[in-house]
Design an enzyme around this catalytic site. Structure first.
Site, mmCIF file in Angstrom:
data_model
loop_
_atom_site.group_PDB
_atom_site.id
_atom_site.type_symbol
_atom_site.label_atom_id
_atom_site.label_comp_id
_atom_site.label_asym_id
_atom_site.label_seq_id
_atom_site.Cartn_x
_atom_site.Cartn_y
_atom_site.Cartn_z
ATOM 1 N N HIS A 186 0.806 -1.227 0.000
ATOM 2 C CA HIS A 186 0.000 0.000 0.000
ATOM 3 C C HIS A 186 0.832 1.265 0.000
ATOM 4 C CE1 HIS A 186 0.937 -0.201 4.306
ATOM 5 N NE2 HIS A 186 0.716 1.106 4.326
HETATM 6 C C1 UD1 Z 1 -1.688 5.851 5.469
HETATM 7 C C2 UD1 Z 1 -0.349 6.350 6.006
HETATM 8 C C3 UD1 Z 1 0.696 5.261 5.903
HETATM 9 C C4 UD1 Z 1 0.216 3.987 6.583
HETATM 10 C C5 UD1 Z 1 -1.148 3.592 6.037
HETATM 11 C C6 UD1 Z 1 -1.654 2.421 6.832
HETATM 12 C C7 UD1 Z 1 0.047 8.754 5.675
HETATM 13 C C8 UD1 Z 1 0.788 9.767 4.894
HETATM 14 N N1 UD1 Z 1 0.128 7.493 5.228
HETATM 15 O O1 UD1 Z 1 -1.522 5.573 4.100
HETATM 16 O O2 UD1 Z 1 1.881 5.696 6.561
HETATM 17 O O3 UD1 Z 1 1.151 2.975 6.327
HETATM 18 O O4 UD1 Z 1 -2.069 4.681 6.182
HETATM 19 O O5 UD1 Z 1 -2.614 1.703 6.150
HETATM 20 O O6 UD1 Z 1 -0.586 9.096 6.645
HETATM 21 N N2 UD1 Z 1 -8.990 5.041 1.497
HETATM 22 C C9 UD1 Z 1 -10.233 4.475 1.362
HETATM 23 N N3 UD1 Z 1 -10.821 3.956 2.480
HETATM 24 C C10 UD1 Z 1 -10.234 3.990 3.710
HETATM 25 C C11 UD1 Z 1 -8.950 4.551 3.821
HETATM 26 C C12 UD1 Z 1 -8.346 5.080 2.702
HETATM 27 O O7 UD1 Z 1 -10.814 4.427 0.275
HETATM 28 O O8 UD1 Z 1 -10.830 3.522 4.702
HETATM 29 C C13 UD1 Z 1 -8.375 5.666 0.317
HETATM 30 C C14 UD1 Z 1 -8.294 7.185 0.512
HETATM 31 O O9 UD1 Z 1 -9.471 7.812 0.137
HETATM 32 C C15 UD1 Z 1 -7.130 7.555 -0.359
HETATM 33 C C16 UD1 Z 1 -6.234 6.321 -0.255
HETATM 34 O O10 UD1 Z 1 -7.034 5.246 0.210
HETATM 35 O O11 UD1 Z 1 -7.534 7.724 -1.674
HETATM 36 C C17 UD1 Z 1 -5.046 6.538 0.655
HETATM 37 O O12 UD1 Z 1 -5.459 6.836 1.971
HETATM 38 P P1 UD1 Z 1 -4.531 7.755 2.945
HETATM 39 O O13 UD1 Z 1 -5.107 7.750 4.300
HETATM 40 O O14 UD1 Z 1 -4.258 9.050 2.290
HETATM 41 O O15 UD1 Z 1 -3.133 7.015 2.961
HETATM 42 P P2 UD1 Z 1 -2.760 5.480 3.118
HETATM 43 O O16 UD1 Z 1 -2.205 5.001 1.841
HETATM 44 O O17 UD1 Z 1 -3.883 4.744 3.724
HETATM 45 N N1 UDP Z 2 -3.745 -5.519 8.721
HETATM 46 C C1 UDP Z 2 -5.037 -5.988 8.911
HETATM 47 N N2 UDP Z 2 -5.785 -6.289 7.804
HETATM 48 C C2 UDP Z 2 -5.300 -6.154 6.538
HETATM 49 C C3 UDP Z 2 -3.974 -5.694 6.374
HETATM 50 C C4 UDP Z 2 -3.227 -5.364 7.489
HETATM 51 O O1 UDP Z 2 -5.493 -6.127 10.038
HETATM 52 O O2 UDP Z 2 -6.043 -6.435 5.582
HETATM 53 C C5 UDP Z 2 -2.946 -5.170 9.904
HETATM 54 C C6 UDP Z 2 -1.585 -5.803 9.986
HETATM 55 O O3 UDP Z 2 -1.670 -7.101 10.518
HETATM 56 C C7 UDP Z 2 -0.828 -4.831 10.883
HETATM 57 C C8 UDP Z 2 -1.419 -3.501 10.495
HETATM 58 O O4 UDP Z 2 -2.662 -3.782 9.842
HETATM 59 O O5 UDP Z 2 -1.134 -5.062 12.245
HETATM 60 C C9 UDP Z 2 -0.488 -2.794 9.562
HETATM 61 O O6 UDP Z 2 -1.112 -1.736 8.962
HETATM 62 P P1 UDP Z 2 -0.710 -1.194 7.542
HETATM 63 O O7 UDP Z 2 0.075 -2.199 6.812
HETATM 64 O O8 UDP Z 2 -1.936 -0.654 6.938
HETATM 65 O O9 UDP Z 2 0.194 0.066 7.931
HETATM 66 P P2 UDP Z 2 1.748 0.240 8.304
HETATM 67 O O10 UDP Z 2 2.088 -0.692 9.404
HETATM 68 O O11 UDP Z 2 2.542 0.012 7.053
HETATM 69 O O12 UDP Z 2 1.842 1.674 8.682
#
Ligand code: UD1
Ligand code: UDP
Length: 368
Positions: free
Chosen positions: A207
């Site tokens: 992601h």
């Molecule tokens: C964010 C964090 C990243 C973390 C990740 C965990 C920042 C800069 N990045 O990245 O460090 O590893 O979360 O998962 O804060 N979206 C949905 N539904 C949701 C959530 C997100 O559709 O429930 C979509 C958003 O609308 C957007 C994209 O996913 O288009 C990215 O979401 P965003 O929260 O900006 O960043 P992540 O990639 O989730």
């Molecule tokens: N995770 C989860 N469901 C998923 C993918 C990840 O519960 O479908 C959990 C994973 O086991 C870990 C956490 O989400 O505990 C990690 O989050 P993510 O990878 O989104 O973010 P990051 O750690 O890279 O910031």
């Protein structure tokens, strides 16, 4: 008088960390917690499922800020969090990790002269193009108590001069280990509606912006996964960001076993049964280790260097040949005996004890 602590969170990894700490806080009469959810993650399977399954207390405030560019997202959060904090006037504001919600929470608090606690401090990738690296460096610098997950993180902060900044830097262990130990029992003893994939299988999540936003990187990773799928099932719970960008860049899932994002208990079941983990997630790299599974990190660097130095984790980048060769090599060998890099699963209790003691000292010296 109990200590008033406001927790700011908003993204999936923060819910998993909060589950352990909020449970520990709820057991004590000494700390009263109010949770503010920025809304950064908002789909039911990216947010609600964790609150429900893991028993996290309901947020008192839900700000509904998401799906924006970095500046707009962080700026809107800053504005809204400031309003909440001005009304609440807590003794401490606690943030987790390195997302935009982390930075906005810490900054809003610091500008109001409130004490900031950062859980998962001191991690560095040394890549300032990662939004997470910017968020964590800035958050660390304005925090009053920095709970590091490892000794390496403590040493990093010392090397950056934090001993001179008038803050507390402590190795508290990794709060994610608390969650993995606690929920593992529930996950393995309770039934799942998610059928287990055909064995053998690799568990994969992607992601990070650095992998999803550039079509070449995403195509390269998927090419490797398609080749790996000739040897084993490749199961991929898909982050909404990745789903959107696959569609945008025309990347095909091919033979991969795609899933919607799964809850934490299902994730632990998958971790327990899989043969290998491939990921760009920060949290999942450690969970692979907690479950004695090799991990290939599909990035150019990792913050969890102790796993790489001890050959539990291999930073393989996005080159398809390197990913496939490393995956097959890991699959063929036994996992080495694990070492206690991340503490002993009692990080939440340690953090609460530390905050209580710190608060007593502040009262004693009239610093509040
Ligand atoms: C964010 C964090 C990243 C973390 C990740 C965990 C920042 C800069 N990045 O990245 O460090 O590893 O979360 O998962 O804060 N979206 C949905 N539904 C949701 C959530 C997100 O559709 O429930 C979509 C958003 O609308 C957007 C994209 O996913 O288009 C990215 O979401 P965003 O929260 O900006 O960043 P992540 O990639 O989730
Ligand atoms: N995770 C989860 N469901 C998923 C993918 C990840 O519960 O479908 C959990 C994973 O086991 C870990 C956490 O989400 O505990 C990690 O989050 P993510 O990878 O989104 O973010 P990051 O750690 O890279 O910031």
């Amino acid at each position: 008088m109990p200590i008033n602590l406001t927790t700011i969170l908003g993204a999936r990894p923060q819910f998993i960390k909060a589950a352990a700490l909020s449970r520990q806080i709820a057991r004590r009469s000494t700390i009263r917690e109010v949770i503010v959810h920025t809304g950064q993650h908002y789909d039911a399977n990216m947010s609600d499922v964790f609150f429900r399954e893991m028993g996290i207390p309901a947020p008192a405030h839900f700000l509904g800020i998401n799906g924006l560019g970095h500046g707009a997202m962080t700026g809107q959060m800053l504005e809204q969090i400031e309003k909440v904090l001005m009304a609440q006037k807590p003794d401490y504001v606690l943030v987790y990790g390195d997302t935009n919600s982390t930075l906005a929470g810490a900054l809003a608090a610091k500008k109001l002269h409130l004490k900031v606690i950062h859980v998962e401090a001191g991690l560095r990738s040394f890549n300032l193009k990662m939004p997470e690296e910017v968020n964590r460096i800035l958050t660390d610098r304005i925090s009053d108590i920095l709970f590091c997950p490892t000794q390496t993180a403590v040493q990093q902060l010392m090397a950056e001069g934090f001993a001179n900044f008038g803050c507390q830097v402590v190795n508290a262990g990794d709060i994610m280990y608390d969650s993995a130990l606690y929920y593992r029992q529930q996950a393995l003893l309770s039934p799942s509606r998610l059928p287990l994939p055909a064995a053998p299988f690799a568990l994969c999540t992607i992601h990070r912006a650095e992998n999803t936003d550039q079509p070449e990187q995403l195509t390269s990773i998927f090419s490797a996964l398609h080749q790996l799928a000739q040897h084993m099932t490749v199961v991929m719970p898909l982050h909404p960001r990745t789903r959107k960008l696959m569609a945008q860049h025309g990347v095909d899932a091919g033979p991969l076993h795609l899933l919607e994002p799964v809850g934490y208990l299902d994730m632990l079941r998958l971790l327990d049964q899989c043969d290998l983990v491939l990921t760009d997630s920060g949290g999942l790299q450690k969970e692979a280790f907690f479950f004695n599974k090799f991990c290939l990190t599909l990035r150019q660097q990792t913050e969890w260097v102790e796993l790489v130095e001890n050959n539990y984790n291999f930073v393989v980048g996005t080159n398809p040949h390197q990913i496939l060769d490393s995956a097959l090599a890991c699959w063929a060998k036994p996992f080495p005996p694990a070492k206690p890099f991340y503490g002993h699963g009692n990080t939440a209790a340690f953090i609460c004890d530390f905050i209580e003691q710190y608060h007593q000292n502040q009262l004693g010296t009239g610093h509040r």
